[in-house]
Scaffold this active site. Sequence first.
Site, PDB file in Angstrom:
ATOM      1  N   ALA A   1      21.298  -2.202   4.898  1.00 32.16           N
ATOM      2  CA  ALA A   1      21.189  -0.770   5.145  1.00 32.16           C
ATOM      3  C   ALA A   1      22.116  -0.250   6.227  1.00 32.16           C
ATOM      4  CB  ALA A   1      19.745  -0.414   5.488  1.00 32.16           C
TER       5      ALA A   1
ATOM      6  N   GLY B   1      21.681   3.321   7.253  1.00 30.76           N
ATOM      7  CA  GLY B   1      20.730   3.864   6.285  1.00 30.76           C
ATOM      8  C   GLY B   1      21.243   4.993   5.430  1.00 30.76           C
ATOM      9  N   GLY B   2      22.562   5.159   5.323  1.00 28.41           N
ATOM     10  CA  GLY B   2      23.105   6.257   4.539  1.00 28.41           C
ATOM     11  C   GLY B   2      22.705   6.218   3.078  1.00 28.41           C
ATOM     12  N   LYS B   3      22.690   5.020   2.474  1.00 29.34           N
ATOM     13  CA  LYS B   3      22.303   4.921   1.064  1.00 29.34           C
ATOM     14  C   LYS B   3      20.812   5.184   0.900  1.00 29.34           C
ATOM     15  CE  LYS B   3      26.415   3.559  -0.345  1.00 29.34           C
ATOM     16  NZ  LYS B   3      27.033   3.246   0.964  1.00 29.34           N
TER      17      LYS B   3
ATOM     18  N   ASP C   1      18.054  -4.726   7.034  1.00 24.88           N
ATOM     19  CA  ASP C   1      19.348  -5.216   7.473  1.00 24.88           C
ATOM     20  C   ASP C   1      19.134  -6.513   8.242  1.00 24.88           C
ATOM     21  OD1 ASP C   1      22.333  -3.791   7.772  1.00 24.88           O
ATOM     22  OD2 ASP C   1      21.945  -5.397   9.229  1.00 24.88           O
TER      23      ASP C   1
ATOM     24  N   CYS D   1      32.904  -1.097   0.243  1.00 24.56           N
ATOM     25  CA  CYS D   1      33.915  -0.057   0.466  1.00 24.56           C
ATOM     26  C   CYS D   1      35.265  -0.742   0.609  1.00 24.56           C
ATOM     27  CB  CYS D   1      33.572   0.801   1.690  1.00 24.56           C
ATOM     28  SG  CYS D   1      33.323  -0.123   3.211  1.00 24.56           S
TER      29      CYS D   1
END
Length: 388
Positions: free
Chosen positions: A223, A226-228, A246, A340
Amino acid sequence: MTPGARAAAAIEILDAWEAGEGRAEPLLRAWGRASRFAGAKDRRAVADIVYDCLRRRRSLAARSGARGGRGLVLGLALAESWPLETVFSGEGHAPAPPSAAELKGAEGPRPPDHPDWLEPLLRASLGPHYDAATAALAARAPVDLRVNRLRTDREGARAALAAEAIEAAPLPEPDALRAPPGAPAARSRAYLDGLVELQDAASQAGAAFAAPQPGETILDFCAGGGGKALAFASMTGGRARILAHDVAPTRMRDLPARAARAGAKIELVGGAALAALRGRCDLVFVDAPCSGSGAWRRDPEAKWGLTPERLERYLDAQREAFAAGLGLVRPGGRIAYATCSILSAENEAQAAAFTAEHGLSAPTEMARWPGEAGDGFYCAVFSPPMRP
């Protein structure tokens, strides 16, 4: 501060960075604390110069014949056609005027703005996208925002931002808005009230590609901030059970406050609570540790710190994270693997390895390249077979 004084400050910080005295952000903060005369606009301007130089470090150094921070800032001045007689005047706090040798610069073509060892990997990974993607990575990133459906809709978010003179244009993703580079979105009332979150458009697309649904138990497995998890809460209208984990729990320390601001309910899990989820999650989203190569325009230092050995460690961590996440998926559920990164070693090659190692069917895949569509991003969604 005059333009020359800002250039001199950037040179000082870049010299310290080149000498290995720290990362750019803490060096900028230290300079700001020691330079009380510098206002907020000055600090932002100096930071912009520093990060522009780090994005284009090799090509700018080659453009000028100077060394160190001076060479980078002079290279930027030449590339951007700054008025040298003003910025490099030698008057007051401005850097000394450039010599004829410095203005001449290096002969031959400009080198790429990444380490040489990455060149064959990037060309093989990007193929026909190489020129456009590497050019995008050398430019400033826009400010992408995700509209929080739990608080407003896209037009409501745009209106709230416009009230603070932040013009945000809609993007193809349903909840995505884009503001110009440097827009103070994170200080806006719209952000502080939870109407929008900072999230790149490609990252938003990756979260949506996993198709989170109301009623599901969804685990954001790596996480971080925690953006997702926040995106899943918004995309499901708050009608799914959203969990975040995490391996380094301190990375999630701001998530409870972010969730409260967004009006989202997110459970932080670890230890026994994580073990109890084995075989019970509808969707496990593994946003794996990676090179970050798709987002180098936002973190240009990462490309200069990447080594073959570090890349191998990322590949090992990705395999471990996927295997751990797979055990948490319920029969008939699905697992999403995302990075990413724009390196095929971290993306397609890993997906193929997971397929073979765990006896999975080939995944559905999404790949985005750096550019107008956002950062570089990859996502593969696997549907493990039902257990007998």
